[in-house]
Structure formats: structure tokens, C-alpha cells
Design a protein around this motif. Structure first.
Motif, short mmCIF file in Angstrom:
data_model
loop_
_atom_site.label_atom_id
_atom_site.label_comp_id
_atom_site.label_asym_id
_atom_site.label_seq_id
_atom_site.Cartn_x
_atom_site.Cartn_y
_atom_site.Cartn_z
N ALA A 152 -9.81 0.51 -2.63
CA ALA A 152 -10.62 0.65 -4.02
C ALA A 152 -10.00 -0.07 -5.07
O ALA A 152 -10.62 -0.61 -5.85
N TYR A 168 -6.41 4.45 -0.82
CA TYR A 168 -7.09 4.28 -1.99
C TYR A 168 -6.62 2.76 -2.74
O TYR A 168 -7.56 2.09 -3.09
N TRP A 169 -5.30 2.54 -2.61
CA TRP A 169 -5.06 1.27 -3.25
C TRP A 169 -5.68 -0.02 -2.33
O TRP A 169 -6.15 -0.97 -3.09
N ARG A 170 -5.38 0.32 -1.05
CA ARG A 170 -6.01 -0.93 -0.25
C ARG A 170 -7.28 -1.05 -0.35
O ARG A 170 -7.83 -2.22 -0.48
N VAL A 224 -3.49 9.93 0.82
CA VAL A 224 -4.77 9.14 0.34
C VAL A 224 -4.40 8.07 -0.36
O VAL A 224 -5.06 7.01 -0.52
N GLY A 225 -3.28 7.97 -1.14
CA GLY A 225 -2.67 6.79 -1.96
C GLY A 225 -2.82 5.61 -1.46
O GLY A 225 -3.54 4.63 -1.85
N PRO A 226 -2.09 5.36 -0.44
CA PRO A 226 -2.17 3.97 0.14
C PRO A 226 -3.56 3.40 0.65
O PRO A 226 -3.56 2.21 0.34
N GLY A 241 0.67 2.71 -3.65
CA GLY A 241 -0.54 3.66 -3.43
C GLY A 241 -0.18 5.17 -3.89
O GLY A 241 -1.00 5.64 -4.75
N PRO A 242 0.61 6.00 -3.16
CA PRO A 242 0.73 7.36 -3.55
C PRO A 242 1.01 7.35 -5.18
O PRO A 242 0.51 8.42 -5.62
N LEU A 243 1.90 6.53 -5.81
CA LEU A 243 1.99 6.73 -7.36
C LEU A 243 0.89 6.43 -7.93
O LEU A 243 0.74 7.10 -8.97
N TYR A 244 0.07 5.29 -7.57
CA TYR A 244 -0.95 5.14 -8.31
C TYR A 244 -2.17 6.41 -8.27
O TYR A 244 -2.89 6.68 -9.32
N TRP A 245 -2.42 6.85 -7.13
CA TRP A 245 -3.09 7.87 -6.95
C TRP A 245 -2.59 9.19 -7.78
O TRP A 245 -3.35 9.71 -8.47
N ASP A 299 0.72 -1.39 0.03
CA ASP A 299 -0.12 0.13 0.02
C ASP A 299 0.82 1.26 0.04
O ASP A 299 0.54 2.15 -0.75
N LEU A 300 1.87 1.27 0.84
CA LEU A 300 2.84 2.46 1.08
C LEU A 300 3.75 2.68 -0.20
O LEU A 300 3.68 3.63 -0.72
#
Lengths: 200, 200
Positions: B174, B170-172, B166-168, A167-171, A163-164
């Protein structure tokens, strides 16, 4: 090479049995252009320049075609060489993921399919396999190496680590769709390193 | 209250002019069930129990309806009280975002619309407004408070901060759609705090 020559080369490729390849490419283009909901076998066949029957000889339905493409992408292993340090590995995996997330497959097709997961358990399962490939590659390989080097504790939560990292890159790239400079990527690697070191 | 009574209450609400509310609710349900690509004005009207003409008196096309709903969601401010510390604020905003991301709007409709952004600049603009609301709330409010308290340096990159917060999550929730326990949320808050402190 003249246009006529190029045409005949493309024609020969189709004649040599590359219809499946042409259909796969046409499917990706149609998915990106029109989405899963509006995707039709007719449009895929038209784009590939073949008859509709050529599609039905290979796949039973559009869902079968889409699942095959997604599963194929899931099967491709992320190439992640060992840079010798967690920071180096992080920087590299963020770079590889940034490239992948800029591909139309991530920005167009994956959101379509994610929307379908609530409606179709087969799509949900195929996407889950694709996601687990990323999860294993980042979580298991990258984190395990860092644990072996003594950079992270042995009880590091691999799911949370993914997630860490992802996640930020995907967002940033797939949702906010903001630019990401090499300097941003460096800052992100430092921040992620700190996050991973703090999470346990 | 008998079923008959409830029916007549619902009927009266429609008669009192709540057709717009009924249509909005029907639109959200249709989007979640069938996606934007397959959404039809007919199906929305049928689900709301009104004639198709009732839709066309309010909106020109399905795109107008969808944009209105997205813009309304964008307009709703995230309620984010000041807890007195960055860690407290982070924990709270992660909790609020986790609730929001478990809503069908996030897991079903947003992916549909994200897939449309490449095809439709109006959808792209509406989603961008929605995204900027989150960005402003998390980036500007939460980060500015921490800067005022001296918990973060004044030149903290607000865009990157939003990616990290938000990223981690959102990934987890969504994308990976894995469970998130209160303990995970705590660990995530600690990791995010470390990431924010390290990013500059």
C-alpha cells in the motif's frame, strides 16, 4: 515583548523576503487541515497573509507547491549514526522513524498524497522519491553495515528488510494509531532483529 | 446477449429497487477516481444513473454514505481456516491480506479516509472499527490458536503481533507499492514467524 512588537517583527520578516517560507508553512498547515483535494491557493495565501499573486509568482499550481514540499522532505537525509551493532542501529532507526511518523506530515499529508498517486503520475513520482530515501537509508546503509559486521548474510534482501523494519512501526503509528511505549519499541527491535536474521 | 438486452436487464435491476446497490458501487468508483475531498453527491448520482434526490432519500450527506461502506467492509469477516500450524496460518493470512491490499479500496480509498480521520471523529471511529476487525482476526484468532498449540507463549502481545504480521505487507503493497512474488511471501512468513517467536 508586546503583541505590537511581535507583529512588527513578523511583518519585517515578510518584508525581508520570507514570503516563500511563510507560504511553505501555510501550505503544510492547509494540507493538514483540509487535505489535498480541498486545498486552494487562495486559502494558502490568506493563511500566509499575502496576496494570491505572491503564490503565482512562485508556483504555477497547487500541485507544484505540494511537490516541492514533498521533494524537500525526500531530500532530507535521515541521520543514522553507527551504534556498532545491528540491534543498536535497529533500536535507533525505529526511534527516529517513530518520531517522524508522529509528525502531521506522516499522519495527515502522506495519506492524502498516497490517495492522489493513482490519479496523478507527478505526485506518484515525488512520493516514490521520498519513499526511496527511506528505503536507501534503512535498506542500504543499515543492512550493509550489518553485512560488513558479519551479523547478516551477504545476500540479505534489502527491500524485504525495509518492509520488516518500517512496516510494523508504520502500521502501529500511522494506521492503527495506537500508542507505542519505549518498552514496545524495545520488543519491536528484538522482533525485527529475529525477523531479519530469519528472512534469508 | 445483445447490448440492447443487457441495457434492459440493467434497467430492470434499477427498477426492481437495486438503486441502493448501484449507488454504493458508484460511490466506491467516485472515491477511487476523485477522492473523498472532491466527492460530490451529484457525481455519485450521475454515475449510478439516478436523480440526486434518490441519494438524499437514503443518506443525509456524503459522509453517511462513506461511513456505511467502510462499516460494511469492517463487518465482513476475514475467512481464516485453521491450517494446523502457526506457519501455515501465517502464510494463509499473508496471502489473504495481500489480496485485500491489492484492491482499490486499500490503495485509494483508505488513504483518503485516513487523511480525514484527523478532521472528522466519525470517520476516525468507522475506520477504527475496520482496523479492529483485522486486529481481532489476526491478533485474537491467529495468535490464540498458536498459544493453544503451544507454539507461542500465553503472554504474547496481540497488538504487537498484529503490527508484525500486517505491517510489512501493508508497507510493501500500500505504501512502497513494490511487487511481491510468492517467494517473497514465503520469506515474509518465515521472517514473521521468527519475529513473533522473539517478541516476548
Amino acid at each position: 515583548m508586546t503583541i505590537e512588537n511581535r507583529r512588527s517583527v513578523a511583518g519585517a520578516a515578510v518584508l525581508r523576503g520570507d514570503i516563500t517560507t511563510a507560504l511553505r508553512r501555510a501550505l503544510l498547515e492547509e494540507l493538514a487541515a483540509n487535505g489535498y483535494g480541498r486545498l486552494s491557493i487562495e486559502a494558502v495565501a490568506r493563511r500566509a497573509g499575502v496576496a494570491k499573486t505572491a503564490v503565482y509568482r512562485r508556483w504555477n499550481a497547487k500541485l507544484d507547491m505540494v511537490l516541492e514540499v514533498v521533494t524537500e522532505v525526500a531530500g532530507r537525509k535521515l541521520s543514522l549514526p553507527d551504534t556498532g551493532s545491528l540491534r543498536g542501529d535497529l533500536r535507533l532507526v525505529l526511534q527516529i522513524l517513530a518520531e517522524a511518523l508522529r509528525h502531521p506530515l506522516a499522519s495527515q499529508i502522506i495519506p492524502d498524497l498516497l490517495a492522489e498517486t493513482g490519479r496523478d503520475p507527478d505526485i506518484a513520482a515525488a512520493l516514490d522519491r521520498a519513499r526511496r530515501t527511506v528505503q536507501d537509508e534503512v535498506g542500504v546503509r543499515l543492512i550493509n553495515r550489518a553485512i560488513e559486521r558479519g551479523e547478516l548474510p551477504a545476500d540479505t534482501d534489502a527491500d524485504l528488510a525495509v518492509d520488516l523494519v518500517v512496516g510494523p512501526l508504520y502500521w502501529r503509528l500511522a494506521i492503527a494509531r495506537l500508542p507505542l511505549t519505549p518498552d514496545d519499541l524495545s520488543k519491536l527491535a528484538d522482533a525485527t532483529l529475529a525477523a531479519l536474521s530469519a528472512e534469508t
